[in-house]
Design a protein around this motif. Structure first.
Motif, mmCIF file in Angstrom:
data_model
loop_
_atom_site.group_PDB
_atom_site.id
_atom_site.type_symbol
_atom_site.label_atom_id
_atom_site.label_comp_id
_atom_site.label_asym_id
_atom_site.label_seq_id
_atom_site.Cartn_x
_atom_site.Cartn_y
_atom_site.Cartn_z
ATOM 1 N N VAL A 41 15.138 -20.041 29.104
ATOM 2 C CA VAL A 41 14.692 -19.558 30.410
ATOM 3 C C VAL A 41 13.357 -20.216 30.725
ATOM 4 C CG1 VAL A 41 14.024 -17.547 31.749
ATOM 5 C CG2 VAL A 41 15.906 -17.381 30.116
ATOM 6 N N SER A 42 13.245 -20.715 31.951
ATOM 7 C CA SER A 42 12.002 -21.339 32.399
ATOM 8 C C SER A 42 11.262 -20.363 33.313
ATOM 9 C CB SER A 42 12.294 -22.636 33.149
ATOM 10 O OG SER A 42 11.113 -23.163 33.715
ATOM 11 N N GLN A 45 10.752 -22.450 37.031
ATOM 12 C CA GLN A 45 11.870 -22.578 37.952
ATOM 13 C C GLN A 45 13.083 -21.891 37.342
ATOM 14 O OE1 GLN A 45 12.899 -26.588 38.911
ATOM 15 N NE2 GLN A 45 14.333 -26.022 40.537
ATOM 16 N N LYS A 46 13.716 -21.028 38.126
ATOM 17 C CA LYS A 46 14.870 -20.306 37.599
ATOM 18 C C LYS A 46 16.058 -21.241 37.457
ATOM 19 C CE LYS A 46 16.775 -18.673 42.013
ATOM 20 N NZ LYS A 46 17.158 -17.486 42.818
ATOM 21 N N SER A 47 17.007 -20.813 36.682
ATOM 22 C CA SER A 47 18.196 -21.624 36.416
ATOM 23 C C SER A 47 18.970 -21.855 37.706
ATOM 24 C CB SER A 47 19.089 -20.922 35.389
ATOM 25 O OG SER A 47 20.278 -21.650 35.183
ATOM 26 N N LYS A 126 19.525 -11.141 41.957
ATOM 27 C CA LYS A 126 18.392 -11.956 41.514
ATOM 28 C C LYS A 126 17.661 -11.184 40.414
ATOM 29 C CE LYS A 126 17.786 -14.434 45.828
ATOM 30 N NZ LYS A 126 18.215 -15.714 45.226
ATOM 31 N N SER A 128 14.595 -10.720 37.885
ATOM 32 C CA SER A 128 13.187 -11.088 37.708
ATOM 33 C C SER A 128 12.612 -10.294 36.554
ATOM 34 C CB SER A 128 12.388 -10.805 38.991
ATOM 35 O OG SER A 128 12.944 -11.492 40.089
ATOM 36 N N ALA A 141 8.171 -13.436 37.022
ATOM 37 C CA ALA A 141 8.924 -14.690 37.061
ATOM 38 C C ALA A 141 10.381 -14.410 37.394
ATOM 39 C CB ALA A 141 8.826 -15.419 35.713
ATOM 40 N N GLU A 142 10.961 -15.264 38.244
ATOM 41 C CA GLU A 142 12.387 -15.180 38.544
ATOM 42 C C GLU A 142 13.143 -15.944 37.456
ATOM 43 O OE1 GLU A 142 13.409 -16.407 42.425
ATOM 44 O OE2 GLU A 142 12.115 -14.965 43.442
ATOM 45 N N LEU A 143 14.092 -15.258 36.823
ATOM 46 C CA LEU A 143 14.786 -15.853 35.683
ATOM 47 C C LEU A 143 16.055 -16.584 36.099
ATOM 48 C CD1 LEU A 143 14.370 -12.919 33.120
ATOM 49 C CD2 LEU A 143 12.834 -14.842 33.597
ATOM 50 N N PHE A 144 16.988 -15.873 36.722
ATOM 51 C CA PHE A 144 18.262 -16.486 37.093
ATOM 52 C C PHE A 144 18.977 -15.547 38.065
ATOM 53 C CE2 PHE A 144 18.511 -14.509 32.874
ATOM 54 C CZ PHE A 144 19.349 -13.440 33.139
ATOM 55 N N ASP A 145 20.041 -16.064 38.664
ATOM 56 C CA ASP A 145 20.936 -15.254 39.498
ATOM 57 C C ASP A 145 22.097 -14.774 38.638
ATOM 58 O OD1 ASP A 145 19.324 -15.669 41.653
ATOM 59 O OD2 ASP A 145 20.536 -17.296 42.506
#
Length: 274
Positions: A41-42, A45-47, A126, A128, A141-145
């Motif tokens: 996980v970044s 920038q989310k995946s 979404k 977070s 931080a936004e991780l992924f959808d």
């Protein structure tokens, strides 16, 4: 003065202290434990590829909260995962337990979904991560959808229809009563009064020696007969049947008494003539 400066220095240092995540990673596995997908996980920038879960998949998220400068594990005061649906506006907040060393692990099993998970639609959620601590700057931080199966509709309560808007009640009134022609009304009114006209006509043909209609012994009986006529008229206008029977019984006793008195007066006069 020294204490004030010391507090200011502590506040500045606290604001300058930053948190970061070490080795953040998510994985998707099937019921047998086989990993279907596993990616780091970044926080920048989310995946770009949404994470798709079926009813039998399990999502695992692991990370360690560390001090960005020292790299030492930190246990923040609050750690949450936020699931947000932009289409419906629904959101869910799921607390995540973090160990004193800063390690955290979250597992999402759709066989036993958490109560904080919002109702799902065809739009992705979404995900977070929100971390807060009194000694560090907050981290978000936004991780992924996340794409989940559609939620089942809520069960219908058996009394649900009772709380819906009911159709307007419309009253149907009877049409107004039609009155008969005046000629017919006058005919039947005369028919009702005819017995009294006959009675008065026959009384006028009696010999003048007969008892007078308005004598004290006969007048109460005549008035009682007139009261019966008035009672029937009152019943037609306002009274009910039970009231007519009650009043008629009382009036009947009075009529019998006055009738006997009138007959006795007439009999006495005939005996006196003889």
């Amino acid at each position: 003065m020294f204490s004030l400066i010391h507090l200011l220095l502590l506040a500045v240092s606290a604001q300058a202290s930053l948190l970061t995540l070490q080795s953040p990673r998510f994985s998707v596995s099937d019921p047998t434990g086989t990993q279907i997908r596993s990616e780091p996980v970044s926080l920048v920038q989310k995946s770009s590829t949404p994470v798709n879960l079926t009813a039998n998949n399990v999502l695992k998220l692991t990370f360690q909260v560390v001090d960005k400068e020292t790299g030492k594990g930190v246990q923040p005061h609050q750690t949450f995962l936020r699931f947000y649906d932009e289409q419906s506006g629904e959101e869910g907040i799921q607390p995540v337990r973090v160990t004193p060393g800063g390690k955290a692990k979250f597992e999402l099993n759709l066989a036993r979904p958490p109560l904080s998970l919002p109702p799902t639609t065809d739009a992705p959620l979404k995900v977070s991560l929100i971390i807060g601590s009194s000694q560090y700057s907050p981290l978000s931080a936004e991780l992924f959808d996340l794409i989940l199966p559609l939620s089942h509709p809520a069960p219908v309560h058996p009394d649900e229809a009772s709380f819906h808007v009911l159709p307007e009640i419309k009253h149907t009134f009877r049409p107004e009563q039609k009155l008969p022609p005046r000629v017919i009304s006058a005919f039947f009114a005369g028919l009702v009064v005819a017995p009294w006209a006959v009675l008065l006509g026959l009384w006028s043909q009696i010999s003048p020696r007969a008892p007078h209609l308005f004598s004290p012994s006969i007048l109460p009986f005549v008035l009682s007969l007139g009261a019966f006529e008035g009672l029937l008229f009152w019943y037609w206008v306002d009274l009910k049947l039970g009231q007519v029977l009650l009043y008629g019984t009382i009036l009947g006793v009075f009529t019998i008494f006055t009738g006997k008195q009138a007959l006795a007066s007439i009999g006495n006069r005939r005996l006196n003539r003889k």
